[in-house]
Design a protein around this motif. Sequence first.
Motif, short mmCIF file in Angstrom:
data_model
loop_
_atom_site.label_atom_id
_atom_site.label_comp_id
_atom_site.label_asym_id
_atom_site.label_seq_id
_atom_site.Cartn_x
_atom_site.Cartn_y
_atom_site.Cartn_z
N LYS A 49 -50.85 45.15 38.97
CA LYS A 49 -50.69 46.58 39.33
C LYS A 49 -50.10 47.37 38.16
CE LYS A 49 -50.85 48.24 43.21
NZ LYS A 49 -51.86 49.08 43.93
N PRO A 50 -48.95 46.97 37.61
CA PRO A 50 -48.43 47.74 36.47
C PRO A 50 -49.12 47.43 35.15
CG PRO A 50 -46.94 45.96 36.98
CD PRO A 50 -47.99 45.95 38.06
N CYS A 51 -49.76 46.25 35.04
CA CYS A 51 -50.30 45.81 33.76
C CYS A 51 -51.77 45.39 33.87
CB CYS A 51 -49.49 44.64 33.21
SG CYS A 51 -47.76 45.02 32.90
N PRO A 52 -52.65 46.31 34.31
CA PRO A 52 -54.08 45.97 34.37
C PRO A 52 -54.69 45.97 32.97
CG PRO A 52 -53.76 48.25 35.02
CD PRO A 52 -52.39 47.68 34.78
N LEU A 53 -55.09 44.81 32.51
CA LEU A 53 -55.55 44.69 31.12
C LEU A 53 -56.96 45.23 30.93
CD1 LEU A 53 -54.28 41.15 30.03
CD2 LEU A 53 -53.56 43.37 29.14
N LEU A 54 -57.11 46.06 29.89
CA LEU A 54 -58.42 46.55 29.48
C LEU A 54 -58.96 45.76 28.29
CD1 LEU A 54 -57.72 50.39 29.62
CD2 LEU A 54 -58.90 49.02 31.35
N ASN A 61 -52.39 52.46 27.91
CA ASN A 61 -51.06 52.11 27.46
C ASN A 61 -51.18 51.02 26.39
OD1 ASN A 61 -49.20 53.42 29.69
ND2 ASN A 61 -50.86 52.42 30.81
N LEU A 62 -50.16 50.91 25.55
CA LEU A 62 -50.21 49.97 24.44
C LEU A 62 -48.95 49.10 24.41
CD1 LEU A 62 -51.66 49.09 21.79
CD2 LEU A 62 -50.36 50.88 20.62
N MET A 63 -49.17 47.80 24.26
CA MET A 63 -48.07 46.87 24.06
C MET A 63 -48.47 45.94 22.92
SD MET A 63 -45.10 45.81 24.97
CE MET A 63 -44.00 44.49 25.38
N ILE A 64 -47.63 45.87 21.88
CA ILE A 64 -47.92 45.04 20.71
C ILE A 64 -46.77 44.07 20.51
CG2 ILE A 64 -48.43 45.03 18.24
CD1 ILE A 64 -49.43 47.90 18.50
N LEU A 65 -47.10 42.78 20.43
CA LEU A 65 -46.10 41.73 20.32
C LEU A 65 -46.49 40.71 19.25
CD1 LEU A 65 -45.60 41.05 24.13
CD2 LEU A 65 -43.83 41.95 22.60
N PRO A 66 -45.51 40.01 18.68
CA PRO A 66 -45.85 38.89 17.80
C PRO A 66 -46.65 37.84 18.56
CG PRO A 66 -43.53 39.49 17.59
CD PRO A 66 -44.06 40.23 18.77
N SER A 67 -47.51 37.12 17.84
CA SER A 67 -48.36 36.13 18.49
C SER A 67 -47.55 35.05 19.21
CB SER A 67 -49.30 35.49 17.47
OG SER A 67 -48.56 34.92 16.39
N SER A 91 -58.35 48.89 37.99
CA SER A 91 -58.09 48.64 36.57
C SER A 91 -57.20 49.69 35.93
CB SER A 91 -59.40 48.53 35.79
OG SER A 91 -60.16 49.70 35.90
N VAL A 92 -56.79 50.70 36.71
CA VAL A 92 -55.81 51.69 36.23
C VAL A 92 -54.75 51.91 37.31
CG1 VAL A 92 -57.24 52.82 34.50
CG2 VAL A 92 -57.45 53.53 36.87
N HIS A 93 -54.20 50.80 37.80
CA HIS A 93 -53.05 50.73 38.72
C HIS A 93 -53.40 50.78 40.20
CE1 HIS A 93 -50.73 50.93 35.13
NE2 HIS A 93 -51.01 52.20 34.89
N GLY A 94 -54.57 51.28 40.57
CA GLY A 94 -54.98 51.21 41.98
C GLY A 94 -54.14 52.07 42.91
N ALA A 95 -53.97 51.61 44.14
CA ALA A 95 -53.29 52.36 45.19
C ALA A 95 -51.78 52.41 44.95
CB ALA A 95 -53.58 51.75 46.55
N PRO A 96 -51.08 53.36 45.58
CA PRO A 96 -49.62 53.45 45.43
C PRO A 96 -48.90 52.18 45.89
CG PRO A 96 -50.49 55.41 46.52
CD PRO A 96 -51.60 54.42 46.47
N VAL A 97 -47.69 52.00 45.37
CA VAL A 97 -46.85 50.87 45.79
C VAL A 97 -45.76 51.30 46.76
CG1 VAL A 97 -47.28 49.55 43.69
CG2 VAL A 97 -45.34 51.13 43.76
N HIS A 98 -45.54 52.64 46.89
CA HIS A 98 -44.49 53.11 47.81
C HIS A 98 -44.70 54.59 48.09
CE1 HIS A 98 -40.59 53.26 49.80
NE2 HIS A 98 -40.28 54.33 49.10
N PHE A 115 -52.12 44.59 23.32
CA PHE A 115 -52.58 44.59 24.71
C PHE A 115 -52.83 46.04 25.12
CE2 PHE A 115 -50.17 40.78 24.06
CZ PHE A 115 -50.82 39.79 24.82
N LEU A 116 -54.03 46.33 25.58
CA LEU A 116 -54.38 47.67 26.06
C LEU A 116 -54.39 47.62 27.58
CD1 LEU A 116 -54.78 49.47 23.62
CD2 LEU A 116 -55.72 47.21 23.13
N ILE A 117 -53.60 48.49 28.19
CA ILE A 117 -53.34 48.45 29.63
C ILE A 117 -53.79 49.75 30.27
CG2 ILE A 117 -51.49 48.31 31.36
CD1 ILE A 117 -49.93 46.62 29.28
N GLY A 118 -54.45 49.66 31.42
CA GLY A 118 -54.96 50.83 32.12
C GLY A 118 -53.90 51.88 32.39
#
Length: 272
Positions: free
Chosen positions: A66-71, A45-51, A194-201, A123-126
């Motif tokens: 869990k939702p934002c595991p950084l790679l 996943n990709l998130m790009i923000l101003p510094s 590193s790619v969200h792991g186990a379920p949350v529900h 930011f690159l996210i799993g």
Amino acid sequence: MTTMAMRSNSHEKLAEAAQHSRALIRQGRHTGPTAGLAPGCVQANLMILPSSLADEFLLFCQRNPKPCPLLAVTEPGQHAVPSLGHDIDLRNDVPKYRVWHHGKLVSEPASLDEVWRDDLVSFLIGCSFSFEEALVADGIDVRHISMGVNVPMYRTNIPTAGTHKLQGPLVVSMRPMKAGDAIRAIQITSRFPSVHGAPVHLGDPSLIGIHDIQQPDYGDPVPVHADEIPVFWACGVTPQAVIHTVKPEFSITHAPGHMLITDISNTSIASF
């Protein structure tokens, strides 16, 4: 051939497949979702923000692994990510981007060349595509894959651990499974933190604020059969829900299902 040489050869083949897929995307020859491209390679996943918001978002990711595991995280203005692939260009290697102004989606371009800025931090996210491959290999039906559609994703009533500037709801992805497969899926995906792991529900969607499972906020609906339960994982689209809530001046994300394909192998990020 030694085991080490076999692993090196396998990694080289995966990297070649990833680079070929990125070339197709960069040339505009692949414009759709990336599920199934370069099997065995981690997608992000990709998130790009101003510094000016980068440190805040880094803290948000640390508080919400869990939702934002950084790679990977880039320097301002950097569009290469050598730790994930030697030829990656974040401006052109995702099939469809989303550009946001003050929380409003203004365009979905295939390239960021015209909107790229020197102050942007990426930011690159799993991504769950990695553990889906392990589920399929174990014989578990992953419904959206077998149907050839995008995974259904939902905003929930579960709050993320916010920061001073960033807060919003957790987004989850859903895969219907029989109870036995759900138990096995928990075991398998627990190996992929590193790619969200186990379920949350698991089970009743209304308990997490989902009132109609056939009306996802992102992606496509899939049927849940009478002998199945819905299983929900934290999702890397969560930052888009944060954008909708916080409305930063400028931001860029991937379009749901349209990921960055890396040279990293799924097996290399599994915990055994």
